[in-house]
Write an enzyme that holds these catalytic residues in place. Sequence first.
Site, PDB file in Angstrom:
ATOM      1  N   LYS A  75       0.853  -1.185   0.000  1.00 44.78           N
ATOM      2  CA  LYS A  75       0.000   0.000   0.000  1.00 44.78           C
ATOM      3  C   LYS A  75       0.892   1.239   0.000  1.00 44.78           C
ATOM      4  O   LYS A  75       1.796   1.367   0.824  1.00 44.78           O
ATOM      5  CB  LYS A  75      -0.925   0.000   1.215  1.00 44.78           C
ATOM      6  N   ASP A 119     -10.278  -0.730  -8.510  1.00 42.96           N
ATOM      7  CA  ASP A 119     -10.710  -1.287  -7.237  1.00 42.96           C
ATOM      8  C   ASP A 119     -11.950  -0.529  -6.772  1.00 42.96           C
ATOM      9  O   ASP A 119     -13.083  -0.884  -7.076  1.00 42.96           O
ATOM     10  CB  ASP A 119      -9.559  -1.192  -6.235  1.00 42.96           C
ATOM     11  N   LYS A 161     -14.019  -7.583  -4.847  1.00 41.00           N
ATOM     12  CA  LYS A 161     -14.193  -7.699  -3.402  1.00 41.00           C
ATOM     13  C   LYS A 161     -15.670  -8.012  -3.136  1.00 41.00           C
ATOM     14  O   LYS A 161     -16.494  -7.098  -3.074  1.00 41.00           O
ATOM     15  CB  LYS A 161     -13.778  -6.406  -2.699  1.00 41.00           C
ATOM     16  N   ASP A 196      -0.813  -0.524  -4.302  1.00 40.56           N
ATOM     17  CA  ASP A 196      -2.199  -0.069  -4.178  1.00 40.56           C
ATOM     18  C   ASP A 196      -2.168   1.361  -3.649  1.00 40.56           C
ATOM     19  O   ASP A 196      -1.786   1.599  -2.509  1.00 40.56           O
ATOM     20  CB  ASP A 196      -2.958  -0.979  -3.224  1.00 40.56           C
ATOM     21  N   GLU A 249      -3.129  -0.414  -8.198  1.00 45.97           N
ATOM     22  CA  GLU A 249      -4.567  -0.331  -7.959  1.00 45.97           C
ATOM     23  C   GLU A 249      -4.976   1.117  -7.710  1.00 45.97           C
ATOM     24  O   GLU A 249      -4.323   1.829  -6.946  1.00 45.97           O
ATOM     25  CB  GLU A 249      -4.951  -1.177  -6.736  1.00 45.97           C
TER      26      GLU A 249
END
Length: 363
Positions: free
Chosen positions: A170, A251, A278, A200, A226
Site C-alpha cells: 500500500k 478497485d 471484493k 495499491d 490499484e
Amino acid sequence: MESEILQGVQFTSEPFDLDFKFEAGTSRGVLTQKRAYWVKASQQGDRDTFGIGEAAPLPKLSIDDIPDFKSILADLCHTLSDVRIPADEAKILDWVAQHIPQELPSVRFAFETALLDLANGGKRIVFDSPFVQDHESIAINGLIWMGNKEDMLAQIEQKLQDGFTCIKIKIGALDFEQECSLLEFIRARFSNKQIELRVDANGAFTPEEAMHKLERLSAYVLHSIEQPIRQGQLDNMEQICIASPVPVALDEELLGVFGIENKRKLLEKLKPSYIIIKPSLLGGIKESAEWIELASSLGIEWWITSALEGNVGLNSIAQFTATFQPRLPQGLGTGQLFHNNVESPLTVARGELFYDRKKSWGI
C-alpha cells in the site's frame, strides 16, 4: 446441495468485534478494531444445523457503512424469516438479489453465504471443490501495511521469509520518495522474475501528478497499480489507463456500480488491465460473478480480494475464488490479522492459502 427445499428458514444476526493484532494503517486512517455481524440461517425445528455468513462493512469505504446498519440488518432477518427457498445455488443467489437491496452489499454477501452453507448441510462448505477437499491451494499475495519505512521494511523481510513470491504494498501514506526507496530496496535484492510487486494507491494521487508518479514507479517493474486516483474521475482515469506505463487495476471504481449495462459501460470506457473483485463490497457472490464474466468477455484480467473480513467471510470468498481455478495470485490473507478471529481450517503457508480439513471450525 443436501436437500431440495430449505423449509421455514429462520435468520438471526449477531454483532462481534474483530481486534487487530496491530494498528492497521490505511489511506482512510488507522484501524484497531472492526465491527462485523454474523448472519445465521437455520430451518425451523433444527437450530443446531445452521449456515453462517459475515456482514462487515468496511469503514469509510463500503456503501453500506451507515449509522443504522445494525437495526436494518436485524429488521431484514425478522421480515425475511419463515421462508421456503429451493436449495439450488443459482436460485439461492437469485432469491437474495430479489429480497435484499443492492445498496446493502455486505448484507447480500452474508445472506448468500449463510444460505449456501445451510443448503450444504451447515458445515461451512459454501462451494464444494478440490480446495475444500484439501487437494488444492490458492496462490495469494503478501500484503504490506502502511507504516513508517522501518516497519514496512520489516514486513517485507518477513513476507519474503514466509515464501511469498507476490507482494502487494500500500502506498500513498508516506512521502513518495520514501515509498520509491522501499521499492528500490526490494528490486535491488529481487528481480521481477523472483518477486512480483503490486502497489495499491487507494486513490492517493491527484490527476495532475499521477502520470509523473507512474513514470517513476515504472522503474521498479511493477505488476500493477490499484486505483491510482480517486474513483469517480472517469475521464482522468480513462487517460491514465491508456497512457500509464504501469498496468492499472480498478478497485474502488467498481463500488456502487450495479446492473450489467452500467458495468459494461464503465469497463468499456476505462479499459483497465485488471479489476479487483471484493465480494463483500460489490454485492456478494452473484454480483462478483457478473463482474468476472463481463471482464473476461472484454479481455480484462481480474483477481479476488478480501476486505478485512474475519474467517467466516474469508472462507466464503476463498471457496468462491477456488471455483475459477485462478491463474493470478489472489488477495486472500486477511484472516490472520485479528487476535480473536474464529478458528477455521484456513491456513496460509509458503504464499498459498489451504483448507486444512484436519482443523475444525470454532463455531
